[in-house]
Design an enzyme around this catalytic site. Structure first.
Site, PDB file in Angstrom:
ATOM      1  N   HIS A 141       2.856  -8.471   7.147  1.00 12.65           N
ATOM      2  CA  HIS A 141       1.700  -8.888   7.958  1.00 12.65           C
ATOM      3  C   HIS A 141       0.804  -9.732   7.065  1.00 12.65           C
ATOM      4  CE1 HIS A 141      -1.317  -8.393  11.189  1.00 12.65           C
ATOM      5  NE2 HIS A 141      -2.191  -8.310  10.212  1.00 12.65           N
ATOM      6  N   MET A 187      -6.771  -4.432  17.440  1.00 11.79           N
ATOM      7  CA  MET A 187      -7.491  -4.251  16.179  1.00 11.79           C
ATOM      8  C   MET A 187      -8.204  -2.908  16.196  1.00 11.79           C
ATOM      9  SD  MET A 187      -6.762  -6.709  14.221  1.00 11.79           S
ATOM     10  CE  MET A 187      -7.924  -6.353  12.889  1.00 11.79           C
ATOM     11  N   SER A 245       0.034  -4.976   5.350  1.00  7.70           N
ATOM     12  CA  SER A 245      -0.849  -6.140   5.204  1.00  7.70           C
ATOM     13  C   SER A 245      -1.042  -6.389   3.710  1.00  7.70           C
ATOM     14  CB  SER A 245      -2.215  -5.857   5.848  1.00  7.70           C
ATOM     15  OG  SER A 245      -3.197  -6.726   5.282  1.00  7.70           O
ATOM     16  N   HIS A 272      -1.037 -13.192  11.095  1.00  8.75           N
ATOM     17  CA  HIS A 272      -2.222 -12.759  11.842  1.00  8.75           C
ATOM     18  C   HIS A 272      -3.280 -13.837  11.681  1.00  8.75           C
ATOM     19  CE1 HIS A 272      -5.546  -9.504  12.496  1.00  8.75           C
ATOM     20  NE2 HIS A 272      -5.517 -10.431  13.448  1.00  8.75           N
ATOM     21  N   MET A 318      -6.483 -15.165  12.103  1.00  7.03           N
ATOM     22  CA  MET A 318      -7.890 -14.904  12.379  1.00  7.03           C
ATOM     23  C   MET A 318      -8.672 -16.198  12.156  1.00  7.03           C
ATOM     24  SD  MET A 318      -8.075 -11.117  10.693  1.00  7.03           S
ATOM     25  CE  MET A 318      -6.671 -11.421   9.628  1.00  7.03           C
ATOM     26  N   MET A 322      -7.302 -16.157   7.352  1.00  8.67           N
ATOM     27  CA  MET A 322      -8.706 -16.133   7.754  1.00  8.67           C
ATOM     28  C   MET A 322      -9.368 -17.463   7.397  1.00  8.67           C
ATOM     29  SD  MET A 322      -9.792 -12.335   6.459  1.00  8.67           S
ATOM     30  CE  MET A 322      -8.793 -10.902   6.874  1.00  8.67           C
ATOM     31  N   ASP A 349      -3.841  -2.396  13.844  1.00 13.93           N
ATOM     32  CA  ASP A 349      -4.147  -3.028  12.560  1.00 13.93           C
ATOM     33  C   ASP A 349      -5.584  -2.737  12.164  1.00 13.93           C
ATOM     34  OD1 ASP A 349      -4.338  -6.529  11.474  1.00 13.93           O
ATOM     35  OD2 ASP A 349      -4.474  -4.634  10.379  1.00 13.93           O
ATOM     36  N   GLY A 350      -5.696  -1.990  11.024  1.00 14.72           N
ATOM     37  CA  GLY A 350      -7.036  -1.755  10.488  1.00 14.72           C
ATOM     38  C   GLY A 350      -7.302  -0.287  10.256  1.00 14.72           C
ATOM     39  N   GLY A 351      -7.333   0.094   8.995  1.00 10.69           N
ATOM     40  CA  GLY A 351      -7.665   1.471   8.637  1.00 10.69           C
ATOM     41  C   GLY A 351      -6.579   2.479   8.946  1.00 10.69           C
ATOM     42  N   ASP A 354      -2.398 -12.053   6.572  1.00 10.88           N
ATOM     43  CA  ASP A 354      -3.706 -12.267   7.203  1.00 10.88           C
ATOM     44  C   ASP A 354      -4.274 -13.635   6.852  1.00 10.88           C
ATOM     45  OD1 ASP A 354      -4.264  -8.840   6.595  1.00 10.88           O
ATOM     46  OD2 ASP A 354      -4.192  -9.773   8.576  1.00 10.88           O
ATOM     47  N   GLY A 398      -2.619  -1.679   5.345  1.00  6.10           N
ATOM     48  CA  GLY A 398      -2.857  -2.445   4.123  1.00  6.10           C
ATOM     49  C   GLY A 398      -3.151  -1.501   2.969  1.00  6.10           C
ATOM     50  N   THR A 399      -4.414  -1.112   2.896  1.00  3.83           N
ATOM     51  CA  THR A 399      -4.854  -0.298   1.761  1.00  3.83           C
ATOM     52  C   THR A 399      -4.023   0.965   1.572  1.00  3.83           C
ATOM     53  OG1 THR A 399      -7.072  -1.091   2.291  1.00  3.83           O
ATOM     54  CG2 THR A 399      -6.912   0.753   0.745  1.00  3.83           C
ATOM     55  N   GLY A 419     -11.561  -9.014   9.344  1.00  2.00           N
ATOM     56  CA  GLY A 419     -12.247  -9.762   8.296  1.00  2.00           C
ATOM     57  C   GLY A 419     -12.016  -9.223   6.898  1.00  2.00           C
ATOM     58  N   LYS A 420     -11.681  -7.932   6.800  1.00  4.48           N
ATOM     59  CA  LYS A 420     -11.366  -7.413   5.469  1.00  4.48           C
ATOM     60  C   LYS A 420     -10.571  -6.117   5.557  1.00  4.48           C
ATOM     61  CE  LYS A 420     -15.799  -5.018   4.928  1.00  4.48           C
ATOM     62  NZ  LYS A 420     -16.979  -4.795   4.101  1.00  4.48           N
ATOM     63  N   GLY A 421      -9.919  -5.784   4.439  1.00  3.19           N
ATOM     64  CA  GLY A 421      -9.151  -4.556   4.378  1.00  3.19           C
ATOM     65  C   GLY A 421     -10.027  -3.408   3.916  1.00  3.19           C
ATOM     66  N   GLY A 422      -9.476  -2.203   3.998  1.00  4.54           N
ATOM     67  CA  GLY A 422     -10.169  -1.030   3.481  1.00  4.54           C
ATOM     68  C   GLY A 422     -11.282  -0.486   4.348  1.00  4.54           C
TER      69      GLY A 422
END
Ligand SMILES: O=C(CO)[C@@H](O)[C@H](O)COP(=O)(O)O
Length: 234
Positions: free
Chosen positions: A45, A150, A20, A79, A81, A49, A184-186, A47, A206-207, A155-158
């Protein structure tokens, strides 16, 4: 760059890593995307938004069009959103998107969304937020190329990984052997095995990739972990 991100692949699912770019240096997006692909990413990926469906604002199809003018054959996993995702199907296709992943929570007519996406030739993904039961995907599961689970509130990375989302992944894999399942996410080296052992084969990170000291090494580790899980399930 080819990516067999086609759904229900009777030849068996494949391990695919899709960084991401949300937390990348967006002032240098072309370079970041090229660097991620050169580092071994199977797809990108992206994002999108709208500040309504999620409390954040990123970019739309004009940015995708510019990226595609430089990056000819990479798989762009959009993606979406956004509320009313159907409004953007045509523009995203014309801008070079490969897959259009909308959220089940954003439309009252998912069948119509799927039909319109398929008419363009794009691949179809449907995503669900943490509070949405996985069973709500079932009416559409045979008509899509990918299901997105998800593992954070979008709504945000990290953000921190939500391991309690993995039963959704396990349920889908146990019932749909050939379905592409994306998480997707963390996600990162510390939890990717949990994801792939439960059945995820498409990993958005992502991060953990963007901030890695060695992106190529991190992507390779993520991919090998998923490949090992797929082999163990055979
Ligand atoms: O869609 C989202 C967030 O809403 C994700 O794509 C994140 O951008 C992934 O970033 P990390 O959680 O891996 O940092």
């Amino acid at each position: 760059m080819s990516c067999s991100c086609s759904g229900n692949n009777k030849n068996g699912i494949q391990a695919m890593i899709g960084p991401s770019i949300l937390n990348a240096d967006l002032s240098n997006l072309k370079f970041e995307c090229e660097n991620l692909l050169e580092s071994g990413a199977d797809y990108l990926h992206l994002d999108v938004m709208d500040g309504h469906f999620v409390p954040n604002l990123t970019f739309g199809h004009p940015v995708v069009k510019c990226l595609r003018s430089h990056i000819k054959d990479a798989f762009f996993d959009m993606h979406m959103m956004v509320d009313q995702p159907e409004k953007w199907i045509k523009d995203m296709h014309e801008s070079g998107a490969t897959q259009f992943t909308f959220h089940l929570e954003t439309t009252k007519t998912p069948e119509e969304c799927i039909r319109k996406i398929k008419e363009t030739g794009m691949k179809v993904g449907i995503g669900i937020k943490p509070n949405t039961p996985v069973e709500q995907l079932l009416p559409f599961i045979n008509d899509i190329d990918m299901a997105l689970i998800m593992t954070v509130e979008p709504g945000k990375g990290g953000q921190s990984f939500m391991a309690d989302m993995l039963p959704k992944v396990k349920f889908l894999r146990e019932n749909f052997q050939y379905l592409n399942i994306e998480v997707d996410g963390g996600v990162g080296p510390g939890n990717v095995k949990l994801c792939s052992d439960n059945g995820a084969n498409m990993i958005v990170a992502g991060t953990s990739i963007i901030n890695s000291k060695n992106r190529k090494e991190t992507i390779s580790l993520l991919k090998q972990t998923v490949q090992d899980s797929i082999l163990q399930r055979k």
